[in-house]
Design a protein around this motif. Sequence first.
Motif, PDB file in Angstrom:
ATOM      1  N   GLN A 292     106.904  11.338  65.300  1.00  0.00           N
ATOM      2  CA  GLN A 292     107.176   9.891  64.593  1.00  0.00           C
ATOM      3  C   GLN A 292     107.805  10.187  63.344  1.00  0.00           C
ATOM      4  O   GLN A 292     107.624  11.575  62.783  1.00  0.00           O
ATOM      5  N   ARG A 293     108.428   9.272  62.651  1.00  0.00           N
ATOM      6  CA  ARG A 293     109.067   9.407  61.551  1.00  0.00           C
ATOM      7  C   ARG A 293     108.413   9.873  60.367  1.00  0.00           C
ATOM      8  O   ARG A 293     108.953  10.743  59.614  1.00  0.00           O
ATOM      9  N   ASN A 294     107.244   9.632  60.273  1.00  0.00           N
ATOM     10  CA  ASN A 294     106.495   9.891  59.020  1.00  0.00           C
ATOM     11  C   ASN A 294     106.317  11.280  59.161  1.00  0.00           C
ATOM     12  O   ASN A 294     106.001  12.306  58.260  1.00  0.00           O
ATOM     13  N   ARG A 295     105.762  11.872  60.397  1.00  0.00           N
ATOM     14  CA  ARG A 295     105.542  13.235  60.655  1.00  0.00           C
ATOM     15  C   ARG A 295     106.771  14.181  60.530  1.00  0.00           C
ATOM     16  O   ARG A 295     106.533  15.076  59.827  1.00  0.00           O
ATOM     17  N   PHE A 296     108.019  13.652  60.895  1.00  0.00           N
ATOM     18  CA  PHE A 296     109.124  14.380  60.637  1.00  0.00           C
ATOM     19  C   PHE A 296     109.485  14.603  59.186  1.00  0.00           C
ATOM     20  O   PHE A 296     109.726  15.629  59.004  1.00  0.00           O
ATOM     21  N   LEU A 297     109.307  13.587  58.452  1.00  0.00           N
ATOM     22  CA  LEU A 297     109.677  13.544  56.976  1.00  0.00           C
ATOM     23  C   LEU A 297     108.632  14.647  56.411  1.00  0.00           C
ATOM     24  O   LEU A 297     108.802  15.330  55.587  1.00  0.00           O
ATOM     25  N   HIS A 298     107.409  14.645  56.887  1.00  0.00           N
ATOM     26  CA  HIS A 298     106.514  15.596  56.314  1.00  0.00           C
ATOM     27  C   HIS A 298     106.778  17.109  56.677  1.00  0.00           C
ATOM     28  O   HIS A 298     106.762  18.128  55.881  1.00  0.00           O
ATOM     29  N   LEU A 299     107.368  17.182  58.082  1.00  0.00           N
ATOM     30  CA  LEU A 299     107.848  18.545  58.299  1.00  0.00           C
ATOM     31  C   LEU A 299     108.813  18.973  57.655  1.00  0.00           C
ATOM     32  O   LEU A 299     109.082  20.048  57.156  1.00  0.00           O
ATOM     33  N   LEU A 300     109.872  18.046  57.190  1.00  0.00           N
ATOM     34  CA  LEU A 300     111.079  18.366  56.390  1.00  0.00           C
ATOM     35  C   LEU A 300     110.686  18.749  55.132  1.00  0.00           C
ATOM     36  O   LEU A 300     111.142  20.029  54.688  1.00  0.00           O
ATOM     37  N   GLN A 301     109.545  18.062  54.409  1.00  0.00           N
ATOM     38  CA  GLN A 301     109.151  18.488  53.130  1.00  0.00           C
ATOM     39  C   GLN A 301     108.601  19.798  53.248  1.00  0.00           C
ATOM     40  O   GLN A 301     108.615  20.721  52.255  1.00  0.00           O
ATOM     41  N   THR A 302     107.771  20.299  54.260  1.00  0.00           N
ATOM     42  CA  THR A 302     107.161  21.533  54.482  1.00  0.00           C
ATOM     43  C   THR A 302     107.980  22.698  54.532  1.00  0.00           C
ATOM     44  O   THR A 302     107.965  23.839  53.950  1.00  0.00           O
ATOM     45  N   ALA A 303     109.228  22.147  55.579  1.00  0.00           N
ATOM     46  CA  ALA A 303     110.117  23.202  55.735  1.00  0.00           C
ATOM     47  C   ALA A 303     110.929  23.666  54.459  1.00  0.00           C
ATOM     48  O   ALA A 303     111.354  24.660  54.160  1.00  0.00           O
ATOM     49  N   MET A 304     111.290  22.705  53.390  1.00  0.00           N
ATOM     50  CA  MET A 304     111.774  22.647  52.152  1.00  0.00           C
ATOM     51  C   MET A 304     111.021  23.066  51.042  1.00  0.00           C
ATOM     52  O   MET A 304     111.602  23.287  49.739  1.00  0.00           O
ATOM     53  N   THR A 305     109.705  23.319  51.260  1.00  0.00           N
ATOM     54  CA  THR A 305     109.040  23.746  50.087  1.00  0.00           C
ATOM     55  C   THR A 305     109.167  25.394  49.704  1.00  0.00           C
ATOM     56  O   THR A 305     109.470  26.197  50.813  1.00  0.00           O
ATOM     57  N   PRO A 306     109.512  25.567  48.637  1.00  0.00           N
ATOM     58  CA  PRO A 306     109.583  27.018  48.074  1.00  0.00           C
ATOM     59  C   PRO A 306     108.879  28.079  48.507  1.00  0.00           C
ATOM     60  O   PRO A 306     107.588  27.690  48.345  1.00  0.00           O
ATOM     61  N   ARG A 307     109.413  29.011  48.955  1.00  0.00           N
ATOM     62  CA  ARG A 307     108.385  30.279  49.389  1.00  0.00           C
ATOM     63  C   ARG A 307     108.370  31.107  48.198  1.00  0.00           C
ATOM     64  O   ARG A 307     109.340  31.132  47.221  1.00  0.00           O
ATOM     65  N   PRO A 308     107.240  31.970  48.049  1.00  0.00           N
ATOM     66  CA  PRO A 308     107.274  32.828  46.998  1.00  0.00           C
ATOM     67  C   PRO A 308     108.244  33.772  46.972  1.00  0.00           C
ATOM     68  O   PRO A 308     108.890  34.526  45.863  1.00  0.00           O
ATOM     69  N   SER A 309     108.870  34.141  48.208  1.00  0.00           N
ATOM     70  CA  SER A 309     109.998  35.060  47.990  1.00  0.00           C
ATOM     71  C   SER A 309     111.281  34.627  47.606  1.00  0.00           C
ATOM     72  O   SER A 309     112.179  35.244  47.461  1.00  0.00           O
ATOM     73  N   ASP A 310     111.437  33.261  47.501  1.00  0.00           N
ATOM     74  CA  ASP A 310     112.739  32.493  46.970  1.00  0.00           C
ATOM     75  C   ASP A 310     113.117  32.908  45.570  1.00  0.00           C
ATOM     76  O   ASP A 310     112.092  32.719  44.882  1.00  0.00           O
ATOM     77  N   LEU A 311     114.341  33.215  45.724  1.00  0.00           N
ATOM     78  CA  LEU A 311     114.790  33.232  44.090  1.00  0.00           C
ATOM     79  C   LEU A 311     114.768  32.091  43.396  1.00  0.00           C
ATOM     80  O   LEU A 311     114.937  30.948  44.076  1.00  0.00           O
ATOM     81  N   GLY A 312     115.018  32.036  42.021  1.00  0.00           N
ATOM     82  CA  GLY A 312     115.172  30.545  41.396  1.00  0.00           C
ATOM     83  C   GLY A 312     116.097  29.888  41.858  1.00  0.00           C
ATOM     84  O   GLY A 312     115.973  28.565  41.878  1.00  0.00           O
TER      85      GLY A 312
END
Length: 140
Positions: free
Chosen positions: A94-114
């Motif tokens: 559903q829409r709310n779950r999709f938006l949560h998955l999107l936020q999780t996917a775009m959460t910066p990883r420790p290995s990401d540069l600034g």
Amino acid sequence: MTPSAAEAGVPCRAHPERTRIGNRGARRRRAARIGVPTGSPELDWLRQSLRVCDLLASVHSISPADRALVAFAIEWAPYGGADAEDLFVTFGVQRNRFLHLLQTAMTPRPSDLGHLRNVKATLCTDLLRAWHDTPPHNRK
């Protein structure tokens, strides 16, 4: 988005045929089919955001599954997001779950540069704003 990320020219591993120049003819036909005028600010944002998505996938800042999710969100952003049926058929959520998955996917990883952290945060903010500001067509 910063020009350096958009101009990186890194081919997408998920779509090897997509390069910096890409398949211009196909993009124009797709833009005409979905009703976005060529040369419009929305189309420019769409292209730039898809390039950023490809860049993030190429440097393993997002997984291939996350890349599909983010690309879907980008493609539907000009319309306020996809409707419930499209989300369910494509991702089974559903829409709310999709938006949560999107936020999780775009959460910066420790290995990401600034720089990647900033690019991800900006794109995520833009997508969430687009999906929340305008109600999707045919919402039920």
